[in-house]
Design a protein around this motif. Sequence first.
Motif, PDB file in Angstrom:
ATOM      1  N   THR A 263       1.918  -4.604   3.445  1.00 37.93           N
ATOM      2  CA  THR A 263       0.815  -4.795   4.401  1.00 37.93           C
ATOM      3  C   THR A 263       1.100  -6.041   5.233  1.00 37.93           C
ATOM      4  OG1 THR A 263      -0.367  -6.213   2.880  1.00 37.93           O
ATOM      5  CG2 THR A 263      -0.866  -3.849   2.758  1.00 37.93           C
TER       6      THR A 263
ATOM      7  N   GLN B  73       0.846  -1.201   0.000  1.00 44.35           N
ATOM      8  CA  GLN B  73       0.000   0.000   0.000  1.00 44.35           C
ATOM      9  C   GLN B  73       0.875   1.242   0.000  1.00 44.35           C
ATOM     10  OE1 GLN B  73      -2.171  -0.882   3.578  1.00 44.35           O
ATOM     11  NE2 GLN B  73      -0.758   0.268   4.863  1.00 44.35           N
ATOM     12  N   LYS B  74       0.262   2.357  -0.426  1.00 47.53           N
ATOM     13  CA  LYS B  74       1.029   3.602  -0.397  1.00 47.53           C
ATOM     14  C   LYS B  74       1.088   4.093   1.037  1.00 47.53           C
ATOM     15  CE  LYS B  74      -0.122   5.078  -5.012  1.00 47.53           C
ATOM     16  NZ  LYS B  74      -0.939   5.912  -5.873  1.00 47.53           N
ATOM     17  N   ARG B  75       2.188   4.726   1.382  1.00 47.41           N
ATOM     18  CA  ARG B  75       2.267   5.307   2.732  1.00 47.41           C
ATOM     19  C   ARG B  75       1.364   6.515   2.763  1.00 47.41           C
ATOM     20  NH1 ARG B  75       6.926   3.279   5.445  1.00 47.41           N
ATOM     21  NH2 ARG B  75       6.845   4.750   7.143  1.00 47.41           N
ATOM     22  N   SER B  76       0.686   6.684   3.884  1.00 48.67           N
ATOM     23  CA  SER B  76      -0.318   7.752   3.923  1.00 48.67           C
ATOM     24  C   SER B  76       0.306   9.128   3.715  1.00 48.67           C
ATOM     25  CB  SER B  76      -1.068   7.702   5.251  1.00 48.67           C
ATOM     26  OG  SER B  76      -0.134   7.628   6.293  1.00 48.67           O
ATOM     27  N   VAL B  77       1.554   9.290   4.169  1.00 53.06           N
ATOM     28  CA  VAL B  77       2.181  10.632   4.103  1.00 53.06           C
ATOM     29  C   VAL B  77       2.407  11.116   2.669  1.00 53.06           C
ATOM     30  CG1 VAL B  77       3.332  10.717   6.344  1.00 53.06           C
ATOM     31  CG2 VAL B  77       4.407   9.500   4.425  1.00 53.06           C
ATOM     32  N   CYS B  78       2.503  10.180   1.735  1.00 55.41           N
ATOM     33  CA  CYS B  78       2.921  10.618   0.414  1.00 55.41           C
ATOM     34  C   CYS B  78       1.828  10.446  -0.638  1.00 55.41           C
ATOM     35  CB  CYS B  78       4.189   9.905  -0.026  1.00 55.41           C
ATOM     36  SG  CYS B  78       3.919   8.169  -0.336  1.00 55.41           S
ATOM     37  N   LYS B  79       0.611  10.597  -0.207  1.00 55.22           N
ATOM     38  CA  LYS B  79      -0.481  10.342  -1.143  1.00 55.22           C
ATOM     39  C   LYS B  79      -0.471  11.273  -2.347  1.00 55.22           C
ATOM     40  CE  LYS B  79      -3.726   7.296   0.804  1.00 55.22           C
ATOM     41  NZ  LYS B  79      -4.251   7.056   2.104  1.00 55.22           N
TER      42      LYS B  79
ATOM     43  N   CYS C 271       6.464   8.047  -4.679  1.00 56.95           N
ATOM     44  CA  CYS C 271       5.551   7.688  -3.596  1.00 56.95           C
ATOM     45  C   CYS C 271       6.022   6.438  -2.860  1.00 56.95           C
ATOM     46  CB  CYS C 271       4.167   7.454  -4.202  1.00 56.95           C
ATOM     47  SG  CYS C 271       2.989   6.973  -2.969  1.00 56.95           S
TER      48      CYS C 271
END
Length: 1058
Positions: free
Chosen positions: A784, A766-772, A779
């Motif tokens: 997971t 999954q993408k890290r939330s900080v770099c959406k 990114c």
Amino acid sequence: MEDSGSVIRRRVSTRKRSRRSLRETAAAGPLEPGQEQEREEEGTDGRRRRRSESLELPEYDGSEEDMFDGYDSFAENSFLAQVDVLEQKYMQSPEHGIIEKLYSKSTETREFDVIATDSDLTEVKTRDYCNSPETLRLQENVTIEPGDDLLCDVPCSQALYIEKVKDSSNDLNNPSAKESYPLSSHQTLNDIPVEQLQEKKNSSPKHTESDLNRRRSLKDRLKSAMTGNAKAQTPKFSKRKQLKEAILSEEINVAKKTLESSSDDLGPFYSLPSKVRDLFVQYKGIKKLYDWQHTCLTLTCLQQRKNLIYSLPTSGGKTLVAEILMLQELLCRQKNVLMILPYVAIVQEKISSLSNFGIELGFFVEEYAGSKGRVPPIKRRGKKSLYIATIEKGHGLVNSLIEEGRINELGLVVVDELHMIGEGSRGAILEITLAKILYTSKTTQIIGMSATLNNVEELQEFLNAEYYTSKFRPVELKEYLKINDTIYEVDIKAEKGYTFSRLLKCKYSDHLKKMDPDHLVALVTEVIPNYSCLVFCPTKKNCENVADMICKFLNKDYLKHREKEKCDFLKNLKNVSNGSLCPVLKRTVPFGIAYHHSGLTSDERKVLEEAYATGVLCLLTCTSTLAAGVNLPARRVILRAPYIATQFLKRNQYQQMIGRAGRAGIDTVGESILILQEKDKHLVLNLVNSPLENCYSHLGQEITKGIQSLLLSLIGLKIAKNLEGIYHFMCATFFGIQQKRLSEEKSLWEICRKALASLMEKGLLQKRSVCKNEEESQCELQITKLGQASLKGTLDLAYCGTLYKDLKKGLEGLVLESYLHLIYLTTPYDMVSQCRPDWMIYLRQFDHLNSGEQKVAAIVGVSESFITKKASGQAIKKDVDRNIVNRLYLSLVLFTLLKETNVWRVSEKFNMSRGYVQNLLNGAASFCSCVLHFCEELEEFWVYRALLTELTKKLSYCVKADLVPLMEITGVLESRAKQLYDAGYKTVTHLANADPEVLIRTINHLSRRQAKQIVSSAKMLLNEKAEALQEEVEDLLRPPSDIPGTTTPSSKNHELTQ
Ligand SMILES: Nc1ncnc2c1ncn2[C@@H]1O[C@H](COP(=O)(O)OP(=O)(O)OP(=O)(O)O)[C@@H](O)[C@H]1O
Ligand SMILES: [Mg+2]
């Protein structure tokens, strides 16, 4: 009285001499083993006794030897008592200075490591004091030979080493090497020029210690020396072993320095201790390296630790070079080594053959095959490890080392049969493993070898490697073709690719012609029974038929050849087959013929190979299972047809198969005959003459096992964190290199992007939330929990979602009344698609289940009515998932196998080949351990952990619990374990301490070679286990560095420096 009887000689110059008791040493002259000698000794009554004693010295057996054999050296009238009396007298006499001189002389010389000359000895003897009656009496027992005396305080190991080093420096015949050994100045008396000695003596600085020594009484000094000797000679462990180890470790130190100094001096044996050379002679019968082996080992690129690919024809002797390089890494550079081999059986063979080297040279040999091999490997502080692994296990090992930040512990990775990089999913896994090593460790050297490489430049680019090749084959291999009844010799210069050689001489009856249209009987009888022959067949069934057919037409004389051995072998075969005997083998073995393919159990294959290797069997009909890396005798290799199943042979496959003929050290001649039909004639030129096929990366083709699995692990192991990092990595892979060259429609970037998207869709990344909001390439991605579990379980990503769902569903109502439900959950998905249930058997087996077990079928979704309808051939309207039905069928096979622990009976019950049943079992054991690792990462599956740990063990050794410890030993399969257990060898420790000669006598059908291999493998396993426990203890007892309220020495230092 003989002069020698009155001389004390304390030589510690040979192993045997060093083992003498002081009494023997003191009383005797120079002793030679085996020599009868009269010796005088002092009885307790003060009278001398004369006794005749054989001086044949027994082999040293450790600590039990009584050093003084009842002789009290400190008692009245003892030798020391006499010395004391004499000493008192002489210290009081005007000439006492002479004794003093004697003391000081020996002290001085000892300090400078120089041995006195004969002239010194004469000098001492001719002094006045020697003529006094007391001195004469002393001299009867004690003539001190200064040169020898010097060594009395030198530990035996050192003295031995001195001699050993001298020997090896002589061997080397290299003056610089002599200089490099600190003790090589220890020459014999006659070796040293008198002037040189004089010079040394003159230049000797006077030490105050010598003055002190002078004041010490002779008695005290002898006493202390004797006590020292006594202590030294009653070691806890075998003195012989200690001596050996001392020499070896010194040699290794020297070798290490030599290697580091990168001088031209190669040390005793390619920078290795001379013992390695002896071991190659002893265990492999290799006395001299081939020229190419020497050239290859001395390549500058190897000295610079560059990566290397080398390629030589089959049987060229590639293994030896790799083994020497591995030993250099283990012993001189003190790093671990990973050797990757293609098949489990070859891994086991290698473990058995290298365990002896490990035991003698002090390193571990660890097996990574099947369900064996600890991940991450034990971190050993002392000895280094040689991990011998299959491709899959090697990958798991490398992943774990990267994860633990320990990849630099691997000094060298050797890949045998490197061409396999281009073969299916296994090739993709090999590529992934090598790419990861190359990317994460700058210090790990990679060596790859093969007989069948073509596009070497691409491989070189991938591995950043140099290349060495030669056409050398120690035994010439002649290639022939047979078309109708004519034999042609392959001749690449000829237009057709072959030239006429001869007509086959055979008088075939009409019946025989019909049964054997390819003249196999004629071809094999030109060779057997005196020489060996391998016949490669396209299918398993064909192997059996051909073996059977040949036997039908052989005359009775073949039965007489090694008749008794064949009879014994049949008994052995029956024994390894749980009392059953394959009817085909029962017919063919008396003729010295057998078939060999994956339908046999591994026990059967092993004994068949052994019987063939020793000539008891002279012909094996086989599939391509015996095609690569196998070292079996074959004067002639026959290819029954240019096909594997329905596929026309590839050049590489052909080359590997014919390469089994004429193996060095086994055969002196080798030839191959390919049987061709008219219709295939036009294809032959390609087969015998075209260049070998290129290898192509399978990373892109094997989507879930290849590229997706790689990308998941790159993120999971933190090798890359975003698309850009991944692309960077991928450019350096074999796939990346070929992708650039071939410029396929899709760019590498696009392929990576797509694979990542798929992994995210599967919920593995999954993408890290900080770099959406960042650009896609930057990114950051993260793995997971499901991704981590799949990575740890080394799962084929095609199945991770299904496995998760199945396990989750299992939690709703796991039936634990028997193992069936758990077995179902761990039955390998990839074997399901090939399964074709026999519905009658399915129904019968279903009926045998108890109600709880039948409930499992219902839970997973297979109803009784479905099976009944299928068995009765009725049409089924309701859609049923075939994968589930088939999986349950396989689970029933495994379930029955766990209950009955008899592959033969189960294979009969389910009408499957015993080899397939065993293969299913091995696959289930591996997959079960994968599922266990998967569950370990997911909290919700905590309940499975303990259950699957137990089930993995059960599946791994599907035998009675008592036999499990023995089967941990490499090469000990079920039938052998049973024999050993019944003979009283119940544990690894029993076997590690067993005498191979006793084993041969007590265990039926066990050769000396096998007995030795079992004992050395057991020793190796025991050492490994013991060391692992010791390290665990040390870890447990080591105080943590961060105990609250305490300051550790390092933090103290830190404070001080601040
Ligand atoms: N210097 C040597 N002297 C004598 N025999 C040797 C020497 N080197 C290797 N051999 C023997 O040659 C045989 C073949 O060697 P090896 O198995 O290394 O061949 P290979 O090159 O790996 O062939 P393949 O490609 O078929 O695996 C072995 O029995 C080995 O012991
Ligand atoms: Mg080989």
